[in-house]
Design a protein around this motif. Structure first.
Motif, short mmCIF file in Angstrom:
data_model
loop_
_atom_site.label_atom_id
_atom_site.label_comp_id
_atom_site.label_asym_id
_atom_site.label_seq_id
_atom_site.Cartn_x
_atom_site.Cartn_y
_atom_site.Cartn_z
N ARG A 39 6.83 4.62 13.82
CA ARG A 39 5.61 3.83 13.91
C ARG A 39 4.94 3.66 12.54
NH1 ARG A 39 4.83 7.22 18.66
NH2 ARG A 39 5.15 5.99 20.56
N ARG A 40 4.87 4.73 11.75
CA ARG A 40 4.13 4.65 10.50
C ARG A 40 4.88 3.83 9.44
NH1 ARG A 40 2.95 9.16 13.10
NH2 ARG A 40 0.79 9.84 13.21
N MET A 41 6.18 3.97 9.38
CA MET A 41 6.94 3.15 8.44
C MET A 41 6.88 1.69 8.84
SD MET A 41 8.69 3.21 5.68
CE MET A 41 9.03 1.64 4.90
N GLY A 42 6.95 1.44 10.13
CA GLY A 42 6.78 0.06 10.60
C GLY A 42 5.41 -0.47 10.28
N GLY A 43 4.39 0.41 10.40
CA GLY A 43 3.04 -0.01 10.04
C GLY A 43 2.91 -0.34 8.56
N LEU A 44 3.64 0.37 7.71
CA LEU A 44 3.64 0.07 6.28
C LEU A 44 4.25 -1.30 6.01
CD1 LEU A 44 3.08 1.13 3.39
CD2 LEU A 44 5.39 2.09 3.40
N LEU A 45 5.29 -1.65 6.75
CA LEU A 45 5.95 -2.95 6.57
C LEU A 45 5.10 -4.10 7.11
CD1 LEU A 45 9.62 -1.95 7.51
CD2 LEU A 45 8.70 -2.39 5.23
N VAL A 46 4.06 -3.75 7.89
CA VAL A 46 3.16 -4.79 8.40
C VAL A 46 2.34 -5.40 7.26
CG1 VAL A 46 1.06 -5.15 9.77
CG2 VAL A 46 2.98 -3.92 10.75
N ILE A 47 2.07 -4.62 6.21
CA ILE A 47 1.12 -5.03 5.16
C ILE A 47 1.47 -6.37 4.53
CG2 ILE A 47 0.16 -4.41 2.90
CD1 ILE A 47 0.30 -1.49 3.80
N PRO A 48 2.70 -6.57 3.98
CA PRO A 48 2.99 -7.88 3.37
C PRO A 48 2.93 -9.03 4.36
CG PRO A 48 4.98 -6.54 3.50
CD PRO A 48 3.84 -5.64 3.83
N GLU A 49 3.36 -8.79 5.60
CA GLU A 49 3.30 -9.85 6.62
C GLU A 49 1.86 -10.20 6.95
OE1 GLU A 49 3.38 -12.30 9.90
OE2 GLU A 49 5.01 -11.90 8.48
N LEU A 50 1.02 -9.19 7.12
CA LEU A 50 -0.38 -9.42 7.49
C LEU A 50 -1.13 -10.14 6.38
CD1 LEU A 50 -2.10 -8.71 9.99
CD2 LEU A 50 -2.87 -6.67 8.77
#
Length: 594
Positions: free
Chosen positions: A123-134
């Motif tokens: 979950r947390r690594m996926g949350g980190l990858l959210v940043i550039p998309e967001l």
């Protein structure tokens, strides 16, 4: 110029039409009880058909930046057709995405693009990858709203702030009301408006007496630079037979200095071939890992035709760029000093406004209204998409997966609605305050290309990759990308790649693509090494801090009920059902489905 009342009326009618369609679609969507509440809002109940899917996917890419940007690059004497990579790159991205990613995503029943990352890497690594998309979605929305405001202010002579606020409010309202249902069906209307409006303007602009043949300006054109010349003027005033006087004064007469410049085709520079390759790959491959794209892929009724929809939309995008291409060439073939505008946009630094300027000064009034509707439609079709994409990712992959794993469906939907308003407000605020929005958007596109694209390949095709490789690839990609310097952030080039020009600070080497490839290789290598040392017993499992090779003792071991829509083909029809997916289970996908 006075406020253009007929133009305002035309835009109001267009906006009311879009709003009515959005509200109708939202009501229609709420009647669909076949999906969960969040899927209804984020994915329109996975009920988007072939024709509607084709149009909405095309409309998402054919936005304000697409049609305005294409015309701008063709018109700009420092660029031209050889640097107009957007239409081809975006189209190839849709084709590649359809051939290699669309069906795999849809068949797994994901809700957002980030779901497979969080399932594989945590979950947390996926949350980190959210940043550039967001960030990319927020900046994308801000950039196209700013473009719309500039276009409306030129044609309607209204304040830019008013234009942006009204346009954003309408897009936010119907997206908030109906979710993807409203966005998809307004996309259909908007795409028809774009097609009709842009093509309607072309013949009238072509036949304007101030426009020469575009074949004559293909290689060379004229630039008209204004020159103010002071002239002595004598004014005789005669009132009657007894009054006869004269006065002398200095007045300025504006003339134009005519110079030769590169035509709309542009000039190829061998020294810049690395930059050309870098941006072409960025536009092509970096255009795939976006939530706005996969949101439509995941909303399709079944896996049967999603690949054909994506590939077809790629070809349709190329067709939609043709009128913008011609408008840019027309702008380069116009004697602007003879028009009511009275000056050359290329000299004035207004190349980005070439499309609305042609609508205003080279076409009849009624035609310019249709063209302005096309520009507005293009912007709103992208604005609502990026607002919904960012809010969906935040609600599902950040709020639920990172902070509230047991959040209810109703709670997720309300978080998404709040996010729609928040993202829309942030994009609107940036559109009217920040002067380098497109620069920020390009920077986020860099991050999506360098960081998310290699991660996307690995999570879909390389099942052995793990969190160690993903995190390392993320950090390495960031280091190599920003080590090459970034003018927007005032970062000097710490890493001077081959062909670096010290005098101008220009990286002629395709360092973005190099950073992406290095990130990709690093993910693979580190994943294999950690797999070898942990599974081979060379390092105790207690050092497996990301729990890639053993269970997390603090994790809730209850069976997670996850709604995963699986498409089964029965007599050629698509049948959907919900299956239980057990966390950490050893069952194959085929066993889980059955």
């Amino acid at each position: 110029m006075a406020v253009n009342i007929p133009g305002i009326v035309a835009i109001v009618v267009f906006y009311l039409l879009i709003l009515a369609v959005g509200m109708w679609a939202g009501r229609r969507g709420k009647k669909d009880e076949g999906s969960t509440e969040s899927e209804n809002a984020m994915l329109a109940g996975r009920n988007i058909g072939t024709f509607t899917g084709l149009l909405t996917l095309t409309a998402t890419w054919v936005g304000g930046g697409y049609i305005n940007g294409t015309a701008e690059v063709i018109f700009n004497p420092t660029q031209g057709a050889v640097w107009c990579q957007g239409p081809i790159g975006s189209s190839l991205g849709l084709i590649i995405g359809g051939l290699f990613f669309a069906k795999k995503f849809r068949s797994q029943g994901y809700v957002t693009m980030l779901d497979p990352f969080q399932q594989r890497y945590g979950r947390r690594m996926g949350g980190l990858l959210v940043i550039p998309e967001l960030l990319g979605d927020i900046f994308w929305g801000a950039g196209i709203l700013a473009a719309l405001g500039a276009s409306l202010s030129v044609v309607l002579d209204m304040d830019l702030l008013v234009c942006v606020l009204i346009s954003a409010a309408i897009a936010i309202f119907y997206t908030l009301f109906g979710g993807l249902y409203s966005v998809v069906y307004t996309d259909v209307i908007q795409l028809f408006c774009i097609f009709i409006g842009t093509w309607l303007c072309v013949p009238f602009a072509f036949t304007n007496p101030n426009v020469s043949s575009i074949t004559s300006t293909q290689l060379t054109r004229f630039l008209y630079t204004p020159v103010n010349t002071p002239v002595n003027a004598t004014l005789n005033i005669t009132g009657n037979s007894t009054l006869n006087m004269s006065t002398s004064d200095i007045i300025n007469i504006t003339t134009f200095q005519v110079t030769n410049a590169t035509g709309w085709f542009g000039v190829w520079d061998n020294r810049r071939v690395g930059i050309w390759i870098d941006y072409f790959l960025l536009l092509t491959l970096g255009g795939i890992p976006w939530q706005a794209y996969f949101q439509r892929v995941l909303a399709a009724k079944s896996t049967n035709n999603i690949r054909a929809i994506s590939v077809s939309s790629g070809f349709l995008c190329m067709v939609m760029a043709i009128p913008s291409f011609l408008i840019g060439a027309i702008g380069a073939s116009t004697d602007w000093q003879n028009t009511a505008y009275g000056r050359d946009p290329a000299v004035e630094g207004n190349s980005n406004l070439i499309l609305p300027l042609i609508l205003q000064y080279l076409t009849p009034t009624w035609v310019s209204f249709f063209g302005l509707g096309a520009v507005s439609a293009a912007v709103m079709s992208s604005a609502d998409s990026c607002i919904l994409a960012a809010s969906s990712v935040f609600a599902k992959n950040v709020y639920k997966e990172v902070f509230r794993q047991k959040a209810s469906e109703t709670e997720i939907v309300w978080v998404m609605r709040f996010s729609i308003f928040a993202v829309g407000a942030m994009s609107t605020a940036m559109a009217v305050t920040v002067k380098t929005i497109y620069g920020l958007w390009y920077l986020c596109s860099d991050m999506v290309y360098v960081i998310l694209f290699p991660q996307l390949i690995c999570v879909i095709y390389l099942k052995f990759t793990n969190t160690y490789g993903s995190l390392g690839g993320f950090l390495l990609g960031m280091l190599l990308r920003f080590g090459g310097g970034e003018e927007l952030l005032f970062l000097p080039a710490v890493i001077k790649y081959p062909f670096y020009d010290d005098s101008t600070g220009t990286q002629y080497f395709p360092f973005r693509s190099f950073a992406m490839l290095c990130s990709f290789v690093y993910i693979i290598v580190i994943s294999l090494i950690t797999k070898l040392i942990f599974e081979g017993g060379k390092v105790p499992l207690r050092f497996d801090v990301f729990y890639c090779f053993h269970e997390d003792p603090n994790e809730d071991r209850e069976t997670e009920q996850k709604d995963v829509e699986v498409d089964l083909l029965e007599n050629g029809s698509s049948v959907s059902r919900v299956v239980n997916k057990f966390k950490g289970g050893e069952k194959s996908e085929a066993e889980a489905m059955l």
